[in-house]
Every structure is written in C-alpha cells, then in structure tokens.
Scaffold this active site. Sequence first.
Site, short mmCIF file in Angstrom:
data_model
loop_
_atom_site.label_atom_id
_atom_site.label_comp_id
_atom_site.label_asym_id
_atom_site.label_seq_id
_atom_site.Cartn_x
_atom_site.Cartn_y
_atom_site.Cartn_z
N SER A 191 27.14 37.81 4.14
CA SER A 191 27.11 38.70 5.30
C SER A 191 28.46 39.37 5.52
CB SER A 191 26.70 37.93 6.56
OG SER A 191 27.73 37.06 6.97
N PRO A 225 28.71 30.82 9.51
CA PRO A 225 29.83 29.99 9.06
C PRO A 225 31.16 30.75 8.94
CG PRO A 225 28.56 30.67 7.16
CD PRO A 225 27.85 31.25 8.37
N GLY A 226 31.14 32.07 9.21
CA GLY A 226 32.41 32.80 9.23
C GLY A 226 32.47 34.02 8.34
N GLY A 227 31.32 34.56 7.93
CA GLY A 227 31.32 35.74 7.05
C GLY A 227 32.03 36.93 7.66
N ASP A 243 30.51 29.98 18.31
CA ASP A 243 29.25 29.53 17.73
C ASP A 243 29.14 28.02 17.90
OD1 ASP A 243 27.03 28.92 15.88
OD2 ASP A 243 27.35 30.97 15.18
N ASP A 263 27.68 29.16 23.43
CA ASP A 263 26.64 30.18 23.26
C ASP A 263 27.30 31.55 23.35
OD1 ASP A 263 24.57 32.01 23.51
OD2 ASP A 263 23.36 30.73 24.81
N ASP A 280 26.85 39.36 15.02
CA ASP A 280 25.72 39.42 14.08
C ASP A 280 24.78 38.26 14.38
OD1 ASP A 280 24.13 40.25 11.96
OD2 ASP A 280 25.24 39.09 10.47
N LYS A 309 18.73 43.45 15.04
CA LYS A 309 17.66 43.00 14.16
C LYS A 309 16.38 43.73 14.53
CE LYS A 309 20.74 40.00 12.81
NZ LYS A 309 21.44 40.08 11.53
#
Length: 360
Positions: A191, A225-227, A243, A263, A280, A309
Amino acid sequence: MQKLNKIILYCRSGFEKECAAEITDRSAQKQIYGFVKVKENSGYIVFECYQDGDAQLLIKDLAFRTLIFARQIFLSGDLLVDLPTNDRISPIIDALSGCIDKAGDLRVEVADTNEGKALSGFCRKFTVPLRQALRSKRILLKAENPSRPVIHLFFINSNSCYVGYSLSQNNSPFYMGIPRLKFPTDAPSRSTLKLEEAFHIFIPYEEWDERLKGGLNAVDLGACPGGWTYQLVKRNMMVYAIDNGPMNEKLMETGQVKHYREDGFKFMPKKHNIYWLVCDMVEKPTKVTELIAKWLVNGWCRETIFNLKLPMKKRYEEVKQSLHLLNDELNNKKINVQIQAKQLYHDREEVTVHVQRIWG
C-alpha cells in the site's frame, strides 16, 4: 487526413462504466454532447462527439487533472483497421498528415490488460521505425519537446490502432498514464505505493522540496502496519501513527514514529502543528469524508491525502457525492481549499483524494 471527433480515455480495467459516466457528465457541463463506446474490462473507452470541432474543444478546455477515472486523454479519429503487416507506417502517416505537425513526443501504447501486455513488445519495436518516419515527414520534431503536443498510437491488436494526439499541458506525462514506481523491499506493505503515486500525481515536482520536506509533522490514521507511514518517514517527517494494530518494528526503530493505539475516528491531535494528514481506512466513503472535513475545519492539518473505498455499484456517483459533501462543508465554513481526486494505478476499488488548505 482523418476526421478527429473522438476522445480516447484510458482507465483501470473494470472501471469503464465509471470513466464513461464521468466524461459524459463533464462534457455535458460544457455543453458538448456525444456517445460512449464501452467494452467491459478493456481498459479504455471511446467518447464520440456529435458536433465537428467539439472533440478539439474538449481536450483543450476540460482539465485532465480534474478527471477521476481517466489515466490519459487524447484526440483521435476512427480506428485504423487491417493495417498491412508489411507497411503499417504509411496509413498512420496518412491519418496524421494535416492533423498535427511538429509534435514533441511519440507514445505507442496499449491498454493495461493481459491482452495489451501481450502487445507491448511489438509496440516497443514498432516505435523506432515509426519515430524515424514521422520525423522525416516533420510530423514529429527531431528532439523531444515537452511544450508541444504528444502523438498517441493506441493499439487494440497488432493491425488496429487509434491515432491522434494530446496536449502536453493537459494530459498525463506518463506512458500509458501510469507512473513507474518500484516497490521498496523494506516497506511494510504494498500500500506504500499508493501514497508515493499520490505524491507524483498531486504535487508538482518543483514544490516537493517545500511541501514534502523533512521535519514536517504528519498524522497517519489507520496506519498499521505502516505502508503510508513509511513514505513519510522516508522523507524525514515526524509521524503520529494512529491504529489499534501493531506497527512495523523497523519503522518504530527510526525514532520518527509515535504510535498511538487509538481509533482513527476518535483521535484528536494535542498540538496544532500537523502539516500532513494521511488516511487509508476501510470504511464507508461518507464517514471518511466527514472525518477529513472535521480535520480541515478545525485547522488540524494543512494538506491531506485519503482514500475512499468504493461500493460495487454507482461508484462515480458515490465519489461525486463525497466530494460535494466535502466541498460544501468547507465552503460553509469559508475555508479555502484545492481538491483533487484520482483513481491511481495502485488503487483497486478506491479513489484517492488530495486536499490542500489555502491560507489567507
């Protein structure tokens, strides 16, 4: 010389209907009318104008950067079919003669589909002799010129292509409308390429040193996870990663990331020195749009890039509704912004939005 009354638009395979709905809507706003030829999963559409000269007006007056689903736009005539295998060049030169001269570049392209990829080798080989022939006829300049129109050949198969041109100040500068990016092997997820592409598409290169410089503060909502955090860290920014899930250990070891297990919809920054907000998260477009509007209204960030989305149906309408909602909310608060939206190459069922707050 061919009659140029068609607009060719490249798009993501599977989004032809959205691209068609958008060009029909946007051209009608300019009182230009036509009909669309759509073949599902083809990676392109053809918009044919009813009135002579309207297609030329459209590629000049309709700002390409404001189109969401189109990767490229160019003016064309009818599909050239049954090109002789021993001389494909002569019919192409005939089609271009009188339509354009002294073009600055040539792109021999295909759709971003499996069928298109099978033709890419042929296109590369064909480009060399075609370029020489076009230069000998002075249809193409001897040296590339970024201020002149770009000639496009769009091959459907090895013996059929659309031939035309785009305007260099109103097109995608990328071959096939796709920035070629390499996945960094140390990035936490693929991502990361979405945000890198967004920077290429939305921010002029001459402004990168100012708007993407080291030392800026950024927030990544839904970071795990940090993209996306990776892209900000790579540019030496300080990042608040929001997150409930775990972050990539190597990113945390840089010392540039503070991880808050919260959140993303409830997080509020304690300091108002955030330049970038990126987001994202998998959530309904309206909910994400309202969240981004809150950040901008409160002055919590200067610029933001976020993803919407998309649902399975009425995707253009959904994006349009979200952008109207955002624009109306900010206008009501008298907040001046520039909004851009694009379905990027690295996006799938989503659209990426960029908003820059204009102060003063």
